[in-house]
Structures are given as structure tokens and as C-alpha cells.
Design an enzyme around this catalytic site. Sequence first.
Site, PDB file in Angstrom:
ATOM      1  N   LYS A 164      54.713  84.006  20.226  1.00 30.60           N
ATOM      2  CA  LYS A 164      55.113  82.746  20.831  1.00 30.60           C
ATOM      3  C   LYS A 164      56.482  82.885  21.483  1.00 30.60           C
ATOM      4  CE  LYS A 164      52.924  79.594  17.501  1.00 30.60           C
ATOM      5  NZ  LYS A 164      52.035  78.904  18.452  1.00 30.60           N
ATOM      6  N   ARG A 211      42.204  78.989  12.907  1.00 30.78           N
ATOM      7  CA  ARG A 211      40.734  78.892  12.818  1.00 30.78           C
ATOM      8  C   ARG A 211      40.146  80.079  12.053  1.00 30.78           C
ATOM      9  NH1 ARG A 211      40.348  78.611  19.259  1.00 30.78           N
ATOM     10  NH2 ARG A 211      42.296  77.538  18.840  1.00 30.78           N
TER      11      ARG A 211
HETATM   12  N1  BES Z   1      50.088  76.475  14.897  1.00 29.38           N
HETATM   13  C1  BES Z   1      49.699  76.498  16.253  1.00 29.38           C
HETATM   14  C2  BES Z   1      49.427  75.113  16.823  1.00 29.38           C
HETATM   15  C3  BES Z   1      50.594  74.180  16.935  1.00 29.38           C
HETATM   16  C4  BES Z   1      51.283  74.046  18.131  1.00 29.38           C
HETATM   17  C5  BES Z   1      50.962  73.372  15.880  1.00 29.38           C
HETATM   18  C6  BES Z   1      52.335  73.160  18.243  1.00 29.38           C
HETATM   19  C7  BES Z   1      52.026  72.483  15.987  1.00 29.38           C
HETATM   20  C8  BES Z   1      52.711  72.374  17.171  1.00 29.38           C
HETATM   21  C9  BES Z   1      48.411  77.315  16.416  1.00 29.38           C
HETATM   22  O1  BES Z   1      48.256  78.364  15.524  1.00 29.38           O
HETATM   23  C10 BES Z   1      48.433  77.913  17.775  1.00 29.38           C
HETATM   24  O2  BES Z   1      49.275  78.733  18.025  1.00 29.38           O
HETATM   25  N2  BES Z   1      47.487  77.490  18.615  1.00 29.38           N
HETATM   26  C11 BES Z   1      47.399  78.002  19.943  1.00 29.38           C
HETATM   27  C12 BES Z   1      45.952  78.219  20.252  1.00 29.38           C
HETATM   28  C13 BES Z   1      45.726  78.962  21.532  1.00 29.38           C
HETATM   29  C14 BES Z   1      46.198  80.387  21.405  1.00 29.38           C
HETATM   30  C15 BES Z   1      44.257  78.914  21.863  1.00 29.38           C
HETATM   31  C16 BES Z   1      48.010  76.956  20.867  1.00 29.38           C
HETATM   32  O3  BES Z   1      47.809  75.771  20.644  1.00 29.38           O
HETATM   33  O4  BES Z   1      48.701  77.353  21.792  1.00 29.38           O
HETATM   34 MN    MN Z   2      49.177  80.162  16.233  1.00 28.02          MN
END
Ligand code: BES
Ligand code: MN
Length: 498
Positions: A274, A348
Amino acid sequence: MTGPKLALTDSDLTTLATDVVVVGTVQGPDGLVLADGAAAVDAAFEGGLVGILDTLGAKGRAEEVVKLPTLGKLAAPLLIAVGLGKPGADGAVSEEQVRRAAGAAARALAGRKRAVTTLSAVHLGAAVEGTLLGGYSFTDYKSEAGDGPVGKLDLATPAEGSLKDHRAALKASTAIAEAVTTTRDLVNTPPNDLFPASFAERAAALGKAAGLEVEVLDEKALRKAGFGGILGVGMGSSRPPRLVHLSYVGPKAGKKVALVGKGITFDTGGISIKPAAGMDEMTSDMGGAAAVVATMVLAAKLKYPLAIEAWVPMAENMPSGSAYRPGDVLTMYGGKTVEVLNTDAEGRLILSDAIARACEDEPDYLIETSTLTGAAVVALGKKTAGVMGSDEFRDRVAATGRAVGENAWAMPLPEELRADLDSRLADLANVMGHRWGGMLAAGIFLSEFVAEGVQWAHLDIAGPSWHSGGPSGYTTKGGTGVPVRTLAAVLADIAANG
Ligand code: BES
Ligand code: MN
Ligand code: ZN
């Protein structure tokens, strides 16, 4: 954090030896009016309290706090008038309005020894919840804790209903608020101290103290049983993953319910790392897990006539030489294979293992909750959970959330999106090749692991589980404890109505 000592009182509030008296104000159609429960106090001011508050600029707006020295009119030296806002179309003030006002009042009472509130005369349970949640602060890592919550708060007894019912409401609302603050404490604990093994230990200790049956699967047990999703995500961290299993069998247990919550103790994204900005918020990526653990403790305390099995996967998503990579194929619990195209779609993967295991016990209902997608925040904002799953149960869960003041909205699982999760070589991929409908695709991925015949709901709490602004109403900075009150209300509803 320990909250104030709460007790019902029938005493005359004008002579009660206390530091502060709290009354509610309402923004009526013709201006400021006092809420129920304030009549005796007003009489001590010869019926002039509205006039005095009006002089001080009070409007009765939601969460408005006006302080007034009583100058001997009351035994208490200070009166606090807290606004409830406009009444609804029916002329009544809602539970949520009382919850928010009680939260604002709780902060205004910080540091006081003893106070009495009349908000409880409007809605007792809501006043209790608002007080305990609005006065919450997480000070474990502060050298100086500052003013704690008011030491003792007396609650004016509502005019209607039996004392037995009032006592039951006080007990239930206190337990619910404590489950929320337990969740907040876990979410607010930083990721260097809350990692899979330490989280599992805390969950086990909480579960045992509540009389739950507890089982913790460590990395060896996970390997033996084939939890490939949890192991795959956990590989990158020097702190190995866990799966916590909590069981509760209530008296005259009727329906079987399974609870699953996402326990990523920190989400860097892994090799699909990230951006640095805002990554610290990923300390809250175990909010679903924390809510499930706290809800299990609550279920034992309130003795729901249900049988509940909780499966809580915990892992830290880190990039390293041992981390899982984009391109890896994981064999999940139950045998399905998943091609990992993005290591940041890790939630997931751990959840599917837990869902597949939970379904082996053939629950009537399965409720899973997770900080799953940024797409949920884009779609619904920071305060509303997205609810997906079986049509009827999904709608029921979303409506129940709204009824307790945790906003939730039903979302579809469009079947055409399933093809976008097709994998070149495995049974499915963990992400689509595009970002349209990202919240829904995550729901569809999970649905692949839910057994036929199980009524299920997935609550994406990526927005509402964390609050970045200053305190407002009964919501404080950091972990909010969402969706504990929804889970509690859904369990109570299943217990009552099947
Ligand atoms: N934990 C994150 C989602 C999240 C984002 C929670 C912002 C709280 C605030 C999750 O694991 C994630 O990184 N999701 C990705 C999915 C994508 C790679 C398909 C996302 O939402 O960017
Ligand atoms: Mn994630
Ligand atoms: Zn995550």
C-alpha cells in the site's frame, strides 16, 4: 477503560447530593423546550429554566452543551443542559438522539465525581449506551491519562414501566456498551502489541472469563487442517497466524449461528504494498474480529437462547522474503484453489477459510464482518456498512443495524461479476482485472465458500469501524466498535423470532 458506576434513582433531583444535574433540551417547532424528566428541576427554578437557557443562547440543537451554575436552586452546584435536536414527525425524540446527547453529556462530565442524568427518563437503554460510549477514551499509551469519566452517574428512572424492566434494560445496555468498548480497546491497541498470537491470547482470555469454550489453532494446527488461505496471508510475517474458535451454547439453545470476523492485525498490503500515506490506519484491519470476540462474550453475559460458534482468523499481512506473492496459488480449507493476483486482497483469503470451516457445523445463519474493501468506503462513505448475502437475511441485518443507530445498507451480489473472478489456472482469482464494483466482487468471492442452505450476511465495515475526526455523539476517535450493536441486535432478533 472503566466507565462510571451507574445506578437507577428515584430521588428528588433538586435535593440529591451530587455535583451535576443533566437535563435534555429539544428544538421544538416554537423554540426551546425541556425533554421529559426535567419537570422537578424546572420547578426548582420556578418554571423559568427555559427562559434562563434561552438567555444563555441554548437552542436545543443536537449535542449542544450549556452549563449553568444553580446558585442554590438545586443541591447540585451545576446544571448541564444537553441538546437532543428536533423531535421526529411523531413529536417524539428517538433512541439515537438520546444516545448522541448522552455521549456529548458524558464528555462534559469528565473528571466529575458524581452526577445525575434525566436523559434516562427519555430512553433508559440509549442513555446508558451513550454515556458509556461517549465518555470512552483509550489512554493505555498516555503517560498522563487526563480526566477520566464521571465516577458515579445516577439515572433518573423513567416514569413508565416496571422497576424489573428498567433493571433489565440497565443490565443489557451496560453489557452491550462494554462489548463495544472491548472492541474499541482491541482496535486501538497498536499493531506492535496486537499481533496474531497476542490477539489470540487476549481473545482466549476474554472468552474463558465469560465461560466460553475456547480453541486456538496455531500455525502447526492450521497446516495440519489445511487452512491455506490463513497460512498464505500469514507467511510474510515473523509473527505467525492463528485461528480462534469460540463456542457458546445458551440455555434452551434454538437456532445455530456462526460468526466470522476479519483479524488482520496490520495490513501493509504485502508484496502488493500500500502507499505509505494513511497506512497507519490499517491497525484497524482486525475490527471485524474484535467485534466478533466481544459479541461472543456479550452472548454469554446476556444468555441468548442460541448456539453460536465463532471462527476468527488472525494474520499480519507483511512483505518479506517469505511472503506470499502475486501469482501464487493457495489451496483453501475445503480444497478450492485461489490464484493470488493481489496480495492486498488478503481479507477474503483468511475469511474464506474460516467461512468454509464454520459451514461444516451447518449453522442456520452465518454472519461475517470485515474491513474488507476501500470500495465500500467509496460507495457508502465513512459511516455506513455495506451488507451483502442471502436476500432476506441481508435485508434483515441491514434494517436491524439502522434501528440501533449503526447505519447499514443492503448491496447486491450481481452474478455477472463472478466471471471476472475466473482464474487462468485456479478455481478462482482473488481480484478482478478491473475495479468496478470492488465491494461486491469481494462479497461474491466470499459467497463461493458459503455452504448451500446457510442464510448468510457479510458486513463490510471498512468505513464505519474507524473514526478519524474528533469525538461526536457517542463516537470517539479511533475504533468505533461497529458493528457490535448490530450483531447483538441481530442475535437478539434471531433468539426472539427465529
Ligand atoms: N483492509 C483493506 C480494506 C480497507 C481499506 C479497509 C480502507 C479500511 C479502509 C483490504 O485488505 C484491502 O486492501 N482491500 C483492497 C482490495 C483490492 C486490492 C481489490 C482495496 O480495497 O483496495
Ligand atoms: Mn489489504
Ligand atoms: Zn485488509
